[in-house]
Design a protein around this motif. Sequence first.
Motif, PDB file in Angstrom:
ATOM      1  N   ASP A 122      47.131  44.324  46.254  1.00  0.00           N
ATOM      2  CA  ASP A 122      46.214  43.892  47.308  1.00  0.00           C
ATOM      3  C   ASP A 122      46.589  44.630  48.584  1.00  0.00           C
ATOM      4  OD1 ASP A 122      44.792  42.670  49.293  1.00  0.00           O
ATOM      5  OD2 ASP A 122      45.303  40.613  48.718  1.00  0.00           O
ATOM      6  N   PRO A 123      45.775  45.583  49.042  1.00  0.00           N
ATOM      7  CA  PRO A 123      46.136  46.389  50.215  1.00  0.00           C
ATOM      8  C   PRO A 123      46.051  45.623  51.527  1.00  0.00           C
ATOM      9  CG  PRO A 123      43.917  46.929  49.497  1.00  0.00           C
ATOM     10  CD  PRO A 123      44.467  45.959  48.492  1.00  0.00           C
ATOM     11  N   THR A 124      45.512  44.383  51.486  1.00  0.00           N
ATOM     12  CA  THR A 124      45.389  43.611  52.726  1.00  0.00           C
ATOM     13  C   THR A 124      46.647  42.824  53.050  1.00  0.00           C
ATOM     14  OG1 THR A 124      44.457  41.647  51.617  1.00  0.00           O
ATOM     15  CG2 THR A 124      42.906  43.377  52.306  1.00  0.00           C
ATOM     16  N   THR A 125      47.607  42.812  52.123  1.00  0.00           N
ATOM     17  CA  THR A 125      48.858  42.089  52.367  1.00  0.00           C
ATOM     18  C   THR A 125      49.965  43.068  52.745  1.00  0.00           C
ATOM     19  OG1 THR A 125      49.520  42.206  50.028  1.00  0.00           O
ATOM     20  CG2 THR A 125      48.247  40.278  50.714  1.00  0.00           C
ATOM     21  N   THR A 126      50.950  42.558  53.503  1.00  0.00           N
ATOM     22  CA  THR A 126      52.096  43.389  53.910  1.00  0.00           C
ATOM     23  C   THR A 126      53.388  42.676  53.523  1.00  0.00           C
ATOM     24  OG1 THR A 126      50.815  44.199  55.805  1.00  0.00           O
ATOM     25  CG2 THR A 126      53.185  44.599  55.826  1.00  0.00           C
ATOM     26  N   PRO A 127      54.177  43.264  52.607  1.00  0.00           N
ATOM     27  CA  PRO A 127      53.848  44.469  51.835  1.00  0.00           C
ATOM     28  C   PRO A 127      52.769  44.168  50.793  1.00  0.00           C
ATOM     29  CG  PRO A 127      55.853  43.493  50.990  1.00  0.00           C
ATOM     30  CD  PRO A 127      55.493  42.694  52.215  1.00  0.00           C
ATOM     31  N   PRO A 128      52.131  45.202  50.261  1.00  0.00           N
ATOM     32  CA  PRO A 128      51.092  44.972  49.245  1.00  0.00           C
ATOM     33  C   PRO A 128      51.642  44.192  48.055  1.00  0.00           C
ATOM     34  CG  PRO A 128      51.068  47.248  49.992  1.00  0.00           C
ATOM     35  CD  PRO A 128      52.318  46.631  50.548  1.00  0.00           C
ATOM     36  N   ARG A 129      50.907  43.175  47.635  1.00  0.00           N
ATOM     37  CA  ARG A 129      51.328  42.346  46.490  1.00  0.00           C
ATOM     38  C   ARG A 129      50.317  42.465  45.364  1.00  0.00           C
ATOM     39  NH1 ARG A 129      52.208  38.670  50.820  1.00  0.00           N
ATOM     40  NH2 ARG A 129      54.414  38.329  51.269  1.00  0.00           N
ATOM     41  N   LYS A 130      50.789  42.181  44.163  1.00  0.00           N
ATOM     42  CA  LYS A 130      49.909  42.225  42.993  1.00  0.00           C
ATOM     43  C   LYS A 130      49.054  40.965  42.927  1.00  0.00           C
ATOM     44  CE  LYS A 130      52.823  45.096  40.002  1.00  0.00           C
ATOM     45  NZ  LYS A 130      51.914  46.244  40.025  1.00  0.00           N
ATOM     46  N   HIS A 131      47.832  41.108  42.452  1.00  0.00           N
ATOM     47  CA  HIS A 131      46.984  39.960  42.149  1.00  0.00           C
ATOM     48  C   HIS A 131      47.437  39.372  40.813  1.00  0.00           C
ATOM     49  CE1 HIS A 131      44.162  40.683  45.385  1.00  0.00           C
ATOM     50  NE2 HIS A 131      43.961  41.919  44.973  1.00  0.00           N
ATOM     51  N   THR A 132      47.262  38.066  40.646  1.00  0.00           N
ATOM     52  CA  THR A 132      47.579  37.456  39.359  1.00  0.00           C
ATOM     53  C   THR A 132      46.498  37.818  38.347  1.00  0.00           C
ATOM     54  OG1 THR A 132      46.337  35.421  39.799  1.00  0.00           O
ATOM     55  CG2 THR A 132      48.656  35.485  40.523  1.00  0.00           C
ATOM     56  N   VAL A 133      46.834  37.695  37.066  1.00  0.00           N
ATOM     57  CA  VAL A 133      45.860  37.980  36.008  1.00  0.00           C
ATOM     58  C   VAL A 133      44.661  37.051  36.146  1.00  0.00           C
ATOM     59  CG1 VAL A 133      45.472  37.958  33.508  1.00  0.00           C
ATOM     60  CG2 VAL A 133      47.618  38.862  34.430  1.00  0.00           C
ATOM     61  N   GLY A 134      44.915  35.802  36.491  1.00  0.00           N
ATOM     62  CA  GLY A 134      43.831  34.821  36.668  1.00  0.00           C
ATOM     63  C   GLY A 134      42.860  35.220  37.766  1.00  0.00           C
ATOM     64  N   MET A 135      43.390  35.755  38.870  1.00  0.00           N
ATOM     65  CA  MET A 135      42.536  36.210  39.970  1.00  0.00           C
ATOM     66  C   MET A 135      41.662  37.383  39.539  1.00  0.00           C
ATOM     67  SD  MET A 135      45.354  35.967  43.044  1.00  0.00           S
ATOM     68  CE  MET A 135      44.319  36.667  44.332  1.00  0.00           C
ATOM     69  N   VAL A 136      42.237  38.276  38.745  1.00  0.00           N
ATOM     70  CA  VAL A 136      41.470  39.427  38.254  1.00  0.00           C
ATOM     71  C   VAL A 136      40.372  38.956  37.300  1.00  0.00           C
ATOM     72  CG1 VAL A 136      41.546  41.610  36.989  1.00  0.00           C
ATOM     73  CG2 VAL A 136      43.437  41.006  38.519  1.00  0.00           C
ATOM     74  N   GLU A 137      40.703  38.007  36.420  1.00  0.00           N
ATOM     75  CA  GLU A 137      39.709  37.476  35.481  1.00  0.00           C
ATOM     76  C   GLU A 137      38.541  36.829  36.224  1.00  0.00           C
ATOM     77  OE1 GLU A 137      41.853  36.351  31.322  1.00  0.00           O
ATOM     78  OE2 GLU A 137      42.358  35.060  33.016  1.00  0.00           O
ATOM     79  N   LYS A 138      38.855  36.092  37.288  1.00  0.00           N
ATOM     80  CA  LYS A 138      37.813  35.445  38.092  1.00  0.00           C
ATOM     81  C   LYS A 138      36.916  36.506  38.744  1.00  0.00           C
ATOM     82  CE  LYS A 138      37.090  32.216  41.914  1.00  0.00           C
ATOM     83  NZ  LYS A 138      37.721  31.449  43.016  1.00  0.00           N
ATOM     84  N   ALA A 139      37.544  37.572  39.251  1.00  0.00           N
ATOM     85  CA  ALA A 139      36.794  38.654  39.889  1.00  0.00           C
ATOM     86  C   ALA A 139      35.907  39.374  38.875  1.00  0.00           C
ATOM     87  CB  ALA A 139      37.752  39.643  40.545  1.00  0.00           C
ATOM     88  N   MET A 140      36.398  39.523  37.637  1.00  0.00           N
ATOM     89  CA  MET A 140      35.604  40.157  36.578  1.00  0.00           C
ATOM     90  C   MET A 140      34.289  39.412  36.389  1.00  0.00           C
ATOM     91  SD  MET A 140      38.559  40.957  33.726  1.00  0.00           S
ATOM     92  CE  MET A 140      37.482  41.620  32.450  1.00  0.00           C
ATOM     93  N   ALA A 141      34.382  38.077  36.385  1.00  0.00           N
ATOM     94  CA  ALA A 141      33.182  37.249  36.201  1.00  0.00           C
ATOM     95  C   ALA A 141      32.255  37.374  37.411  1.00  0.00           C
ATOM     96  CB  ALA A 141      33.587  35.791  35.984  1.00  0.00           C
ATOM     97  N   GLU A 142      32.836  37.398  38.606  1.00  0.00           N
ATOM     98  CA  GLU A 142      32.034  37.432  39.834  1.00  0.00           C
ATOM     99  C   GLU A 142      31.266  38.742  39.990  1.00  0.00           C
ATOM    100  OE1 GLU A 142      33.997  36.246  43.425  1.00  0.00           O
ATOM    101  OE2 GLU A 142      35.015  34.574  42.451  1.00  0.00           O
ATOM    102  N   VAL A 143      31.863  39.846  39.552  1.00  0.00           N
ATOM    103  CA  VAL A 143      31.162  41.144  39.680  1.00  0.00           C
ATOM    104  C   VAL A 143      30.307  41.441  38.448  1.00  0.00           C
ATOM    105  CG1 VAL A 143      32.945  42.092  41.193  1.00  0.00           C
ATOM    106  CG2 VAL A 143      33.085  42.517  38.719  1.00  0.00           C
TER     107      VAL A 143
END
Length: 247
Positions: A122-143
């Motif tokens: 996630d480039p909006t965090t300092t330092p950049p952190r990874k998204h969880t798998v669950g967050m990615v799955e949710k985003a997959m559905a949303e897009v």
Amino acid sequence: MSINKQPGTQIKLTNVSIVRMKKGGKRFEIACYQNKVSEFRSGVETDLSEILQIEQVFTNVPKGQVAKKEDWVKCFATDDMAKVIEEILRKGELQINNLERTHHLSSLSREIATIVSEMTVDPTTTPPRKHTVGMVEKAMAEVGFSVKADRPAKAQALELIKKLSDGEVLPVRRVRMRVRITMPSKDAKRVKEKVLAETEETEEEEMGTEWEVIAQINPSSFRTLTDLINTETKGKGRVESMGSVGG
């Protein structure tokens, strides 16, 4: 290659994937191990003995109905069965029943989300952190990302990263690689701008008898950068990986 089942008898569809292709007005099928079709198409697996459950071309796999040799020779314009099988593997349609398809797509979707989680931050965090798998799955559905049963997870993960990068649902950026670049200063004065154009961010830079820079790059640029420096410095420059950045 050993034959697991004699053709002409009914075949149990346990852990089998059928690939079907219509050519010259006729139907041809082959029986493969599950998950091996996508591995063949992505180039991971090339040994047919590891892909096929049965070294045979069928018209109907479940019924054990073998295709006549004269039919596939005429339709595929070759008497080499291996070439026929490879064409069916490349261009045929993977057949999966509804229950298998649901399970396969669910498993594949999870694998894609896991790869995206590992490859991005996630480039909006300092330092950049990874998204969880669950967050990615949710985003997959949303897009509205559509998982394709017959495509490798890695290729689909790269597509999803591009789709997410172009939108606003989930901010992502490929995990960057930190590299150390060194070369004689006389070469650096000539090619410095070309080299820096391949980087994303410069962390440290020093010019003496040698030019040394520590920078962040996209992993996909590593080969390009290495080739550029080797060519421009006639082997006197170096690019060293210092690991990944963030996550």
